[in-house]
Scaffold this motif. Structure first.
Motif, PDB file in Angstrom:
ATOM      1  N   PRO A  38       0.789  -1.246   0.000  1.00  0.00           N
ATOM      2  CA  PRO A  38       0.000   0.000   0.000  1.00  0.00           C
ATOM      3  C   PRO A  38       0.818   1.291   0.000  1.00  0.00           C
ATOM      4  CG  PRO A  38      -0.034  -1.022   2.163  1.00  0.00           C
ATOM      5  CD  PRO A  38       0.623  -2.005   1.248  1.00  0.00           C
ATOM      6  N   SER A  39       2.140   1.213   0.135  1.00  0.00           N
ATOM      7  CA  SER A  39       2.967   2.412   0.057  1.00  0.00           C
ATOM      8  C   SER A  39       4.225   2.096  -0.741  1.00  0.00           C
ATOM      9  CB  SER A  39       3.344   2.918   1.458  1.00  0.00           C
ATOM     10  OG  SER A  39       4.128   1.959   2.134  1.00  0.00           O
ATOM     11  N   ALA A  40       4.819   3.135  -1.299  1.00  0.00           N
ATOM     12  CA  ALA A  40       6.025   2.943  -2.108  1.00  0.00           C
ATOM     13  C   ALA A  40       7.219   2.638  -1.207  1.00  0.00           C
ATOM     14  CB  ALA A  40       6.306   4.192  -2.938  1.00  0.00           C
ATOM     15  N   PRO A  41       8.189   1.869  -1.708  1.00  0.00           N
ATOM     16  CA  PRO A  41       9.386   1.608  -0.897  1.00  0.00           C
ATOM     17  C   PRO A  41      10.211   2.869  -0.700  1.00  0.00           C
ATOM     18  CG  PRO A  41       9.690   0.786  -3.129  1.00  0.00           C
ATOM     19  CD  PRO A  41       8.264   1.218  -3.030  1.00  0.00           C
ATOM     20  N   LEU A  42      10.804   3.009   0.473  1.00  0.00           N
ATOM     21  CA  LEU A  42      11.703   4.133   0.721  1.00  0.00           C
ATOM     22  C   LEU A  42      13.025   3.933  -0.011  1.00  0.00           C
ATOM     23  CD1 LEU A  42      11.193   4.845   4.528  1.00  0.00           C
ATOM     24  CD2 LEU A  42      10.043   5.874   2.563  1.00  0.00           C
ATOM     25  N   LEU A  43      13.429   2.676  -0.151  1.00  0.00           N
ATOM     26  CA  LEU A  43      14.637   2.326  -0.891  1.00  0.00           C
ATOM     27  C   LEU A  43      14.369   1.061  -1.685  1.00  0.00           C
ATOM     28  CD1 LEU A  43      17.427   2.838   1.813  1.00  0.00           C
ATOM     29  CD2 LEU A  43      17.196   4.156  -0.293  1.00  0.00           C
ATOM     30  N   GLU A  44      14.966   0.965  -2.862  1.00  0.00           N
ATOM     31  CA  GLU A  44      14.880  -0.256  -3.652  1.00  0.00           C
ATOM     32  C   GLU A  44      16.144  -0.408  -4.475  1.00  0.00           C
ATOM     33  OE1 GLU A  44      12.001  -0.327  -6.871  1.00  0.00           O
ATOM     34  OE2 GLU A  44      11.661   1.819  -6.612  1.00  0.00           O
ATOM     35  N   SER A  45      16.531  -1.657  -4.697  1.00  0.00           N
ATOM     36  CA  SER A  45      17.784  -1.917  -5.409  1.00  0.00           C
ATOM     37  C   SER A  45      17.630  -1.857  -6.913  1.00  0.00           C
ATOM     38  CB  SER A  45      18.333  -3.288  -5.006  1.00  0.00           C
ATOM     39  OG  SER A  45      17.437  -4.331  -5.374  1.00  0.00           O
ATOM     40  N   THR A  46      16.414  -2.004  -7.422  1.00  0.00           N
ATOM     41  CA  THR A  46      16.190  -1.999  -8.864  1.00  0.00           C
ATOM     42  C   THR A  46      16.685  -0.687  -9.467  1.00  0.00           C
ATOM     43  OG1 THR A  46      14.243  -3.406  -8.625  1.00  0.00           O
ATOM     44  CG2 THR A  46      14.488  -2.222 -10.705  1.00  0.00           C
ATOM     45  N   GLY A  47      17.607  -0.778 -10.422  1.00  0.00           N
ATOM     46  CA  GLY A  47      18.152   0.393 -11.084  1.00  0.00           C
ATOM     47  C   GLY A  47      19.257   1.079 -10.315  1.00  0.00           C
ATOM     48  N   ALA A  48      19.557   0.590  -9.095  1.00  0.00           N
ATOM     49  CA  ALA A  48      20.563   1.254  -8.268  1.00  0.00           C
ATOM     50  C   ALA A  48      21.816   0.427  -8.071  1.00  0.00           C
ATOM     51  CB  ALA A  48      19.972   1.590  -6.897  1.00  0.00           C
ATOM     52  N   VAL A  49      21.794  -0.843  -8.481  1.00  0.00           N
ATOM     53  CA  VAL A  49      22.958  -1.709  -8.305  1.00  0.00           C
ATOM     54  C   VAL A  49      23.319  -2.337  -9.646  1.00  0.00           C
ATOM     55  CG1 VAL A  49      22.379  -2.181  -5.895  1.00  0.00           C
ATOM     56  CG2 VAL A  49      21.531  -3.719  -7.674  1.00  0.00           C
ATOM     57  N   SER A  50      24.433  -3.039  -9.664  1.00  0.00           N
ATOM     58  CA  SER A  50      24.914  -3.629 -10.908  1.00  0.00           C
ATOM     59  C   SER A  50      23.978  -4.729 -11.393  1.00  0.00           C
ATOM     60  CB  SER A  50      26.312  -4.212 -10.706  1.00  0.00           C
ATOM     61  OG  SER A  50      26.260  -5.327  -9.830  1.00  0.00           O
ATOM     62  N   ALA A  51      24.097  -5.049 -12.694  1.00  0.00           N
ATOM     63  CA  ALA A  51      23.282  -6.121 -13.263  1.00  0.00           C
ATOM     64  C   ALA A  51      23.598  -7.455 -12.594  1.00  0.00           C
ATOM     65  CB  ALA A  51      23.535  -6.207 -14.769  1.00  0.00           C
ATOM     66  N   ALA A  52      24.872  -7.663 -12.243  1.00  0.00           N
ATOM     67  CA  ALA A  52      25.257  -8.912 -11.581  1.00  0.00           C
ATOM     68  C   ALA A  52      24.569  -9.049 -10.235  1.00  0.00           C
ATOM     69  CB  ALA A  52      26.775  -8.959 -11.411  1.00  0.00           C
ATOM     70  N   ALA A  53      24.493  -7.948  -9.481  1.00  0.00           N
ATOM     71  CA  ALA A  53      23.822  -7.982  -8.185  1.00  0.00           C
ATOM     72  C   ALA A  53      22.319  -8.176  -8.359  1.00  0.00           C
ATOM     73  CB  ALA A  53      24.108  -6.698  -7.414  1.00  0.00           C
ATOM     74  N   SER A  54      21.736  -7.484  -9.341  1.00  0.00           N
ATOM     75  CA  SER A  54      20.293  -7.606  -9.585  1.00  0.00           C
ATOM     76  C   SER A  54      19.895  -9.015  -9.985  1.00  0.00           C
ATOM     77  CB  SER A  54      19.860  -6.616 -10.665  1.00  0.00           C
ATOM     78  OG  SER A  54      20.008  -5.289 -10.232  1.00  0.00           O
ATOM     79  N   SER A  55      20.819  -9.730 -10.626  1.00  0.00           N
ATOM     80  CA  SER A  55      20.514 -11.101 -11.036  1.00  0.00           C
ATOM     81  C   SER A  55      20.445 -12.051  -9.842  1.00  0.00           C
ATOM     82  CB  SER A  55      21.562 -11.605 -12.035  1.00  0.00           C
ATOM     83  OG  SER A  55      22.822 -11.790 -11.401  1.00  0.00           O
ATOM     84  N   LEU A  56      21.005 -11.637  -8.705  1.00  0.00           N
ATOM     85  CA  LEU A  56      20.986 -12.473  -7.504  1.00  0.00           C
ATOM     86  C   LEU A  56      19.707 -12.263  -6.709  1.00  0.00           C
ATOM     87  CD1 LEU A  56      24.662 -11.888  -6.317  1.00  0.00           C
ATOM     88  CD2 LEU A  56      23.747 -13.943  -7.411  1.00  0.00           C
ATOM     89  N   LEU A  57      19.343 -11.004  -6.476  1.00  0.00           N
ATOM     90  CA  LEU A  57      18.141 -10.690  -5.706  1.00  0.00           C
ATOM     91  C   LEU A  57      17.807  -9.212  -5.882  1.00  0.00           C
ATOM     92  CD1 LEU A  57      19.222  -8.918  -3.052  1.00  0.00           C
ATOM     93  CD2 LEU A  57      19.890 -11.160  -2.258  1.00  0.00           C
ATOM     94  N   THR A  58      16.612  -8.838  -5.470  1.00  0.00           N
ATOM     95  CA  THR A  58      16.257  -7.422  -5.386  1.00  0.00           C
ATOM     96  C   THR A  58      15.792  -7.142  -3.964  1.00  0.00           C
ATOM     97  OG1 THR A  58      13.978  -7.815  -6.134  1.00  0.00           O
ATOM     98  CG2 THR A  58      15.618  -7.242  -7.812  1.00  0.00           C
ATOM     99  N   LEU A  59      16.016  -5.911  -3.524  1.00  0.00           N
ATOM    100  CA  LEU A  59      15.670  -5.512  -2.163  1.00  0.00           C
ATOM    101  C   LEU A  59      14.775  -4.279  -2.200  1.00  0.00           C
ATOM    102  CD1 LEU A  59      17.957  -5.244   0.931  1.00  0.00           C
ATOM    103  CD2 LEU A  59      16.608  -3.262   0.226  1.00  0.00           C
ATOM    104  N   GLU A  60      13.753  -4.291  -1.359  1.00  0.00           N
ATOM    105  CA  GLU A  60      12.892  -3.131  -1.150  1.00  0.00           C
ATOM    106  C   GLU A  60      12.736  -2.930   0.348  1.00  0.00           C
ATOM    107  OE1 GLU A  60       9.944  -3.698  -5.000  1.00  0.00           O
ATOM    108  OE2 GLU A  60       9.756  -4.981  -3.245  1.00  0.00           O
ATOM    109  N   TYR A  61      12.778  -1.671   0.771  1.00  0.00           N
ATOM    110  CA  TYR A  61      12.609  -1.361   2.194  1.00  0.00           C
ATOM    111  C   TYR A  61      11.370  -0.488   2.356  1.00  0.00           C
ATOM    112  CZ  TYR A  61      13.256   0.639   6.800  1.00  0.00           C
ATOM    113  OH  TYR A  61      13.061   1.033   8.090  1.00  0.00           O
ATOM    114  N   PHE A  62      10.467  -0.929   3.240  1.00  0.00           N
ATOM    115  CA  PHE A  62       9.201  -0.234   3.447  1.00  0.00           C
ATOM    116  C   PHE A  62       9.067   0.225   4.900  1.00  0.00           C
ATOM    117  CE2 PHE A  62       8.410  -3.293   0.040  1.00  0.00           C
ATOM    118  CZ  PHE A  62       7.742  -2.536  -0.914  1.00  0.00           C
TER     119      PHE A  62
END
Length: 297
Positions: free
Chosen positions: A9-33
């Motif tokens: 119901p609310s946007a994440p305060l931080l998210e890894s999508t678009g902020a980390v390398s492609a190699a890191a994104s291929s492992l996992l994504t992180l969102e903080y709410f």
């Protein structure tokens, strides 16, 4: 494909999508709410989700999972794993502080095989409604710190901590078995270790699919099919990727000529080396070495 933040119901305060390398994104994504008391409608995701609670004080939470309703107090350093394919909905009665780690099932399975040396079952992660693990939560917090600081080296830290997080999760909570469930697909973790050892020992020589198949006592045709199914690459692609990665390490040594690196890594000749390296990295070996030389000591 619906993402977690589109339901929350609310946007994440931080998210890894678009902020980390492609190699890191291929492992996992992180969102903080951090969201005030609210609810999240039931939904079935195609990814696994790992929720890490960062609130200092326990708070009342309700979770419906495949039609079963449960109400509990969510404590500091408690974790909920929701595997892909499970219908889950949430309601929380106080402001949340939660890290949501999203894992793609196919990527997790491949990581488990290549990095941890196990083959996961089709369920991949146990459906654990709630458990306490300060170690895994700490790894998640370090991931969040790397994302929050955005300092020099933070991307490398995020990727490294992503690997640590996954290994901790798989070592403790992954379902393990020695081989794939499909009777036709008997390509085990031990098979992979033998293949990797052979490639490492013979990187400077010609390596054929037949050579690798012989190491694991599987017919070449069957081996090729199984290898691609499990690893995601053909044996030839895998060997070529390994040659390029080895070349990247050797290029850091300025005393070695490009010809020497090409021969050491098993490329047919200098032009073959250049073509393969540029196809994999986007630059020629010479330009790659110049880029390394320009980096600060």
């Amino acid at each position: 494909m619906m993402r977690y933040q589109e339901i929350y119901p609310s946007a994440p305060l931080l998210e890894s999508t678009g902020a980390v390398s492609a190699a890191a994104s291929s492992l996992l994504t992180l969102e903080y709410f951090e969201a005030p008391a609210a609810e999240m409608p039931e939904h079935v995701f195609t990814q696994h989700h790992v929720l890490l609670n960062l609130r200092e004080e326990p708070h009342r939470v309700e979770n419906t999972r495949d039609g079963v309703h449960r109400e509990f107090l969510f404590d500091r350093h408690e974790i909920v794993v929701t595997p892909a394919g499970v219908r889950s909905g949430w309601r929380w009665h106080s402001t949340s502080r939660v890290i949501v780690i999203t894992l793609e099932p196919a990527a997790l399975e491949r990581f488990a095989l290549l990095e941890v040396g196990v083959v996961l079952t089709s369920t991949q992660l146990q459906s654990l409604p709630q458990f306490h693990d300060e170690d895994i939560c700490r790894a998640g917090e370090l991931l969040l710190d790397a994302l929050r600081t955005r300092a020099i080296g933070s991307e490398l830290m995020f990727e490294s901590m992503a690997r640590v997080f996954l290994i901790k999760l798989l070592q403790k909570y992954g379902e393990r078995r020695d081989e794939l469930s499909d009777a036709r697909s008997r390509f085990t973790a031990e098979h992979y270790r033998r293949v990797l050892s052979y490639v490492e020992a013979n990187i400077g020589a010609d390596i054929s699919t037949e050579d690798l198949a012989r190491e694991v006592a599987i017919s070449a045709d069957h081996f090729g099919r199984l290898f691609r199914q499990v690893i995601g690459q053909t044996p030839h692609q895998f060997v070529m990727s390994y040659r390029v990665e080895t070349a990247r390490r050797l290029l850091a040594d300025a005393r070695r000529t490009l010809t020497d690196v090409a021969v050491s890594c098993g490329f047919a000749d200098q032009s073959h080396f250049t073509r393969a390296f540029k196809q994999a990295t986007g630059v020629t070996p010479g330009l790659y070495r110049k880029g390394l030389a320009s980096l600060p000591p």
